[in-house]
Scaffold this motif. Structure first.
Motif, PDB file in Angstrom:
ATOM      1  N   GLY A   1       0.814  -1.205   0.000  1.00 23.39           N
ATOM      2  CA  GLY A   1       0.000   0.000   0.000  1.00 23.39           C
ATOM      3  C   GLY A   1       0.848   1.256   0.000  1.00 23.39           C
ATOM      4  N   ASP A   2       0.179   2.411  -0.152  1.00 18.80           N
ATOM      5  CA  ASP A   2       0.899   3.676  -0.246  1.00 18.80           C
ATOM      6  C   ASP A   2       1.084   4.345   1.108  1.00 18.80           C
ATOM      7  OD1 ASP A   2      -1.657   4.586   0.310  1.00 18.80           O
ATOM      8  OD2 ASP A   2      -1.850   5.808  -1.492  1.00 18.80           O
ATOM      9  N   GLY A   3       0.599   3.738   2.162  1.00 16.19           N
ATOM     10  CA  GLY A   3       0.723   4.322   3.499  1.00 16.19           C
ATOM     11  C   GLY A   3       2.023   3.948   4.179  1.00 16.19           C
ATOM     12  N   LYS A   4       2.279   4.630   5.257  1.00 18.69           N
ATOM     13  CA  LYS A   4       3.484   4.455   6.055  1.00 18.69           C
ATOM     14  C   LYS A   4       3.341   3.230   6.969  1.00 18.69           C
ATOM     15  CE  LYS A   4       5.665   6.892   9.832  1.00 18.69           C
ATOM     16  NZ  LYS A   4       5.919   8.114  10.522  1.00 18.69           N
ATOM     17  N   GLY A   5       4.455   2.518   7.216  1.00 19.59           N
ATOM     18  CA  GLY A   5       4.455   1.504   8.259  1.00 19.59           C
ATOM     19  C   GLY A   5       4.628   0.063   7.838  1.00 19.59           C
ATOM     20  N   LYS A   6       4.866  -0.192   6.567  1.00 18.97           N
ATOM     21  CA  LYS A   6       4.988  -1.583   6.100  1.00 18.97           C
ATOM     22  C   LYS A   6       6.223  -2.267   6.688  1.00 18.97           C
ATOM     23  CE  LYS A   6       4.674   0.279   2.036  1.00 18.97           C
ATOM     24  NZ  LYS A   6       4.096   1.586   2.339  1.00 18.97           N
TER      25      LYS A   6
ATOM     26  N   LEU B   1       6.890 -16.191   5.940  1.00 23.86           N
ATOM     27  CA  LEU B   1       7.549 -15.367   4.934  1.00 23.86           C
ATOM     28  C   LEU B   1       6.782 -14.058   4.834  1.00 23.86           C
ATOM     29  CD1 LEU B   1       9.762 -15.169   2.746  1.00 23.86           C
ATOM     30  CD2 LEU B   1       8.114 -16.163   1.146  1.00 23.86           C
ATOM     31  N   VAL B   2       7.464 -12.944   5.098  1.00 24.93           N
ATOM     32  CA  VAL B   2       6.834 -11.626   5.103  1.00 24.93           C
ATOM     33  C   VAL B   2       7.473 -10.790   4.008  1.00 24.93           C
ATOM     34  CG1 VAL B   2       6.335  -9.576   6.485  1.00 24.93           C
ATOM     35  CG2 VAL B   2       6.471 -11.826   7.595  1.00 24.93           C
ATOM     36  N   ILE B   3       6.633 -10.231   3.150  1.00 23.32           N
ATOM     37  CA  ILE B   3       7.104  -9.447   2.005  1.00 23.32           C
ATOM     38  C   ILE B   3       6.499  -8.057   2.105  1.00 23.32           C
ATOM     39  CG2 ILE B   3       7.129  -9.279  -0.510  1.00 23.32           C
ATOM     40  CD1 ILE B   3       6.829 -12.397  -0.502  1.00 23.32           C
ATOM     41  N   THR B   4       7.374  -7.028   2.042  1.00 29.01           N
ATOM     42  CA  THR B   4       6.887  -5.656   2.185  1.00 29.01           C
ATOM     43  C   THR B   4       7.143  -4.844   0.928  1.00 29.01           C
ATOM     44  OG1 THR B   4       8.912  -4.624   3.034  1.00 29.01           O
ATOM     45  CG2 THR B   4       7.520  -5.773   4.644  1.00 29.01           C
ATOM     46  N   GLY B   5       6.510  -3.682   0.889  1.00 30.79           N
ATOM     47  CA  GLY B   5       6.744  -2.716  -0.179  1.00 30.79           C
ATOM     48  C   GLY B   5       5.463  -2.349  -0.902  1.00 30.79           C
ATOM     49  N   ARG B   6       5.481  -1.173  -1.470  1.00 34.59           N
ATOM     50  CA  ARG B   6       4.354  -0.718  -2.296  1.00 34.59           C
ATOM     51  C   ARG B   6       4.226  -1.600  -3.529  1.00 34.59           C
ATOM     52  NH1 ARG B   6       3.380   5.273  -1.859  1.00 34.59           N
ATOM     53  NH2 ARG B   6       4.449   5.871   0.047  1.00 34.59           N
TER      54      ARG B   6
ATOM     55  N   ILE C   1      -2.781 -10.445   3.852  1.00 35.24           N
ATOM     56  CA  ILE C   1      -2.405  -9.209   3.167  1.00 35.24           C
ATOM     57  C   ILE C   1      -2.850  -8.045   4.045  1.00 35.24           C
ATOM     58  CG2 ILE C   1      -2.706  -7.752   1.112  1.00 35.24           C
ATOM     59  CD1 ILE C   1      -3.608 -10.390  -0.340  1.00 35.24           C
ATOM     60  N   THR C   2      -1.924  -7.149   4.323  1.00 34.35           N
ATOM     61  CA  THR C   2      -2.250  -5.911   5.017  1.00 34.35           C
ATOM     62  C   THR C   2      -1.899  -4.768   4.084  1.00 34.35           C
ATOM     63  OG1 THR C   2      -1.830  -6.855   7.198  1.00 34.35           O
ATOM     64  CG2 THR C   2      -1.773  -4.453   7.023  1.00 34.35           C
ATOM     65  N   GLU C   3      -2.885  -3.910   3.829  1.00 32.12           N
ATOM     66  CA  GLU C   3      -2.643  -2.749   2.985  1.00 32.12           C
ATOM     67  C   GLU C   3      -2.603  -1.503   3.857  1.00 32.12           C
ATOM     68  OE1 GLU C   3      -4.387  -0.446  -0.942  1.00 32.12           O
ATOM     69  OE2 GLU C   3      -5.654  -1.901   0.071  1.00 32.12           O
ATOM     70  N   MET C   4      -1.446  -0.838   3.855  1.00 32.27           N
ATOM     71  CA  MET C   4      -1.315   0.438   4.544  1.00 32.27           C
ATOM     72  C   MET C   4      -1.810   1.501   3.569  1.00 32.27           C
ATOM     73  SD  MET C   4       0.032  -1.346   6.782  1.00 32.27           S
ATOM     74  CE  MET C   4       1.356  -1.903   7.834  1.00 32.27           C
ATOM     75  N   ARG C   5      -2.792   2.263   3.978  1.00 33.86           N
ATOM     76  CA  ARG C   5      -3.397   3.250   3.105  1.00 33.86           C
ATOM     77  C   ARG C   5      -3.161   4.639   3.672  1.00 33.86           C
ATOM     78  NH1 ARG C   5      -8.850   5.280   2.658  1.00 33.86           N
ATOM     79  NH2 ARG C   5      -9.357   4.049   4.496  1.00 33.86           N
ATOM     80  N   GLU C   6      -2.595   5.505   2.855  1.00 35.02           N
ATOM     81  CA  GLU C   6      -2.391   6.887   3.281  1.00 35.02           C
ATOM     82  C   GLU C   6      -3.724   7.618   3.270  1.00 35.02           C
ATOM     83  OE1 GLU C   6      -0.567  10.905   1.473  1.00 35.02           O
ATOM     84  OE2 GLU C   6       0.804   9.197   1.445  1.00 35.02           O
ATOM     85  N   ILE C   7      -4.047   8.184   4.392  1.00 31.38           N
ATOM     86  CA  ILE C   7      -5.241   9.029   4.493  1.00 31.38           C
ATOM     87  C   ILE C   7      -4.808  10.483   4.608  1.00 31.38           C
ATOM     88  CG2 ILE C   7      -7.272   9.587   5.910  1.00 31.38           C
ATOM     89  CD1 ILE C   7      -7.368   6.540   6.571  1.00 31.38           C
ATOM     90  N   LYS C   8      -3.798  10.718   5.434  1.00 32.37           N
ATOM     91  CA  LYS C   8      -3.252  12.059   5.619  1.00 32.37           C
ATOM     92  C   LYS C   8      -1.789  11.892   5.992  1.00 32.37           C
ATOM     93  CE  LYS C   8      -4.271  16.280   8.187  1.00 32.37           C
ATOM     94  NZ  LYS C   8      -5.147  16.845   9.223  1.00 32.37           N
ATOM     95  N   HIS C   9      -0.926  12.682   5.402  1.00 34.27           N
ATOM     96  CA  HIS C   9       0.498  12.589   5.693  1.00 34.27           C
ATOM     97  C   HIS C   9       1.088  14.001   5.677  1.00 34.27           C
ATOM     98  CE1 HIS C   9       4.674  11.389   5.655  1.00 34.27           C
ATOM     99  NE2 HIS C   9       4.337  10.107   5.694  1.00 34.27           N
ATOM    100  N   PRO C  10       1.904  14.355   6.663  1.00 35.00           N
ATOM    101  CA  PRO C  10       2.476  15.706   6.719  1.00 35.00           C
ATOM    102  C   PRO C  10       3.390  16.030   5.542  1.00 35.00           C
ATOM    103  CG  PRO C  10       3.366  14.321   8.471  1.00 35.00           C
ATOM    104  CD  PRO C  10       2.272  13.546   7.813  1.00 35.00           C
ATOM    105  N   TYR C  11       3.906  15.035   4.863  1.00 37.91           N
ATOM    106  CA  TYR C  11       4.735  15.247   3.680  1.00 37.91           C
ATOM    107  C   TYR C  11       3.960  16.048   2.625  1.00 37.91           C
ATOM    108  CZ  TYR C  11       7.516  14.177  -0.470  1.00 37.91           C
ATOM    109  OH  TYR C  11       8.257  14.285  -1.614  1.00 37.91           O
ATOM    110  N   ARG C  12       2.676  15.785   2.520  1.00 42.33           N
ATOM    111  CA  ARG C  12       1.830  16.473   1.530  1.00 42.33           C
ATOM    112  C   ARG C  12       1.694  17.966   1.838  1.00 42.33           C
ATOM    113  NH1 ARG C  12       2.296  12.855  -2.073  1.00 42.33           N
ATOM    114  NH2 ARG C  12       1.451  10.815  -1.554  1.00 42.33           N
ATOM    115  N   HIS C  13       2.057  18.341   3.056  1.00 46.41           N
ATOM    116  CA  HIS C  13       1.954  19.741   3.472  1.00 46.41           C
ATOM    117  C   HIS C  13       3.329  20.364   3.683  1.00 46.41           C
ATOM    118  CE1 HIS C  13      -2.329  19.163   3.844  1.00 46.41           C
ATOM    119  NE2 HIS C  13      -2.080  18.055   4.518  1.00 46.41           N
ATOM    120  N   GLY C  14       4.359  19.729   3.090  1.00 45.59           N
ATOM    121  CA  GLY C  14       5.682  20.329   3.087  1.00 45.59           C
ATOM    122  C   GLY C  14       6.633  19.885   4.185  1.00 45.59           C
ATOM    123  N   LEU C  15       6.208  19.024   5.089  1.00 46.08           N
ATOM    124  CA  LEU C  15       7.101  18.559   6.150  1.00 46.08           C
ATOM    125  C   LEU C  15       7.966  17.419   5.615  1.00 46.08           C
ATOM    126  CD1 LEU C  15       7.947  18.851   9.121  1.00 46.08           C
ATOM    127  CD2 LEU C  15       6.248  17.099   9.673  1.00 46.08           C
ATOM    128  N   ALA C  16       9.271  17.608   5.646  1.00 47.11           N
ATOM    129  CA  ALA C  16      10.200  16.591   5.145  1.00 47.11           C
ATOM    130  C   ALA C  16      10.226  15.394   6.088  1.00 47.11           C
ATOM    131  CB  ALA C  16      11.602  17.190   5.014  1.00 47.11           C
TER     132      ALA C  16
END
Length: 178
Positions: A15-20, A138-143, A156-171
């Motif tokens: 998934g596109d979220g953080k934490g995989k 066997l655990v496989i990670t990545g988008r 299967i666990t999908e990490m889904r981005e709902i809100k991320h500070p990166y989108r608001h300029g925080l590195a």
């Protein structure tokens, strides 16, 4: 040493979220705490750059191998030969661990990204899945987990981005995002 599990599953964290990777490393810690043998192979990551891998390096009971380079790849651009060599070395290391069958939990961190960028083929991935001993988790990670891998997975666990500070300029912050 813990008893070998009779049934080892194939888990995919995508998934596109953080934490995989963080979730997979949490599983590694849980397994280690219960006396299981754990190995982590990082595809496309240079170990010393990431806080979690630096911490895991302090736990000698977890076998950690990183195969990556500085910088990023861009889909569709030529692949650096050195990257191809590193990923092939990671595949070889993975096959050796699977064939030996001594590990209880094997984490293939960012394998999905290596597949996405064409560094690992479907045939190579299928070979890894076929080599998995029955007891091994066997655990496989990545988008971007490919459909064939999702079909082979037991969990299967999908990490889904709902809100991320990166989108608001925080590195990305050391110790928090990496």
């Amino acid at each position: 040493m813990a008893d070998k599990k009779e049934t080892g599953l194939i888990q995919v964290y995508t998934g596109d979220g953080k934490g995989k990777s963080t979730a997979a490393f949490g599983l590694a810690l849980r397994g280690l705490g219960c006396g299981l043998k754990v190995a982590i192979i990082q595809f496309m990551k240079k170990g010393e750059w990431y806080g979690e891998t630096a911490a895991l390096a302090r736990l000698p009971e977890i076998e950690l191998s990183s195969f990556g380079m500085d910088g990023f790849l861009i889909k569709g651009e030529p692949l650096p030969p050195a990257y191809i060599e590193l990923v092939q070395a990671a595949l070889e290391k993975t096959k050796n661990l699977l064939k030996a069958g001594e590990i209880d939990i094997l984490i293939l961190d960012e394998l999905n990204n290596a597949i996405f960028f064409g560094l690992v083929t479907e045939a190579q991935t299928q070979e890894l899945l076929m080599l998995k001993p029955a007891h091994m988790e066997l655990v496989i990670t990545g988008r971007n987990a490919p459909q064939y891998l999702l079909q082979a997975a037991d969990l299967i666990t999908e990490m889904r981005e709902i809100k991320h500070p990166y989108r608001h300029g925080l590195a990305a912050r050391r110790g928090i995002e990496y």
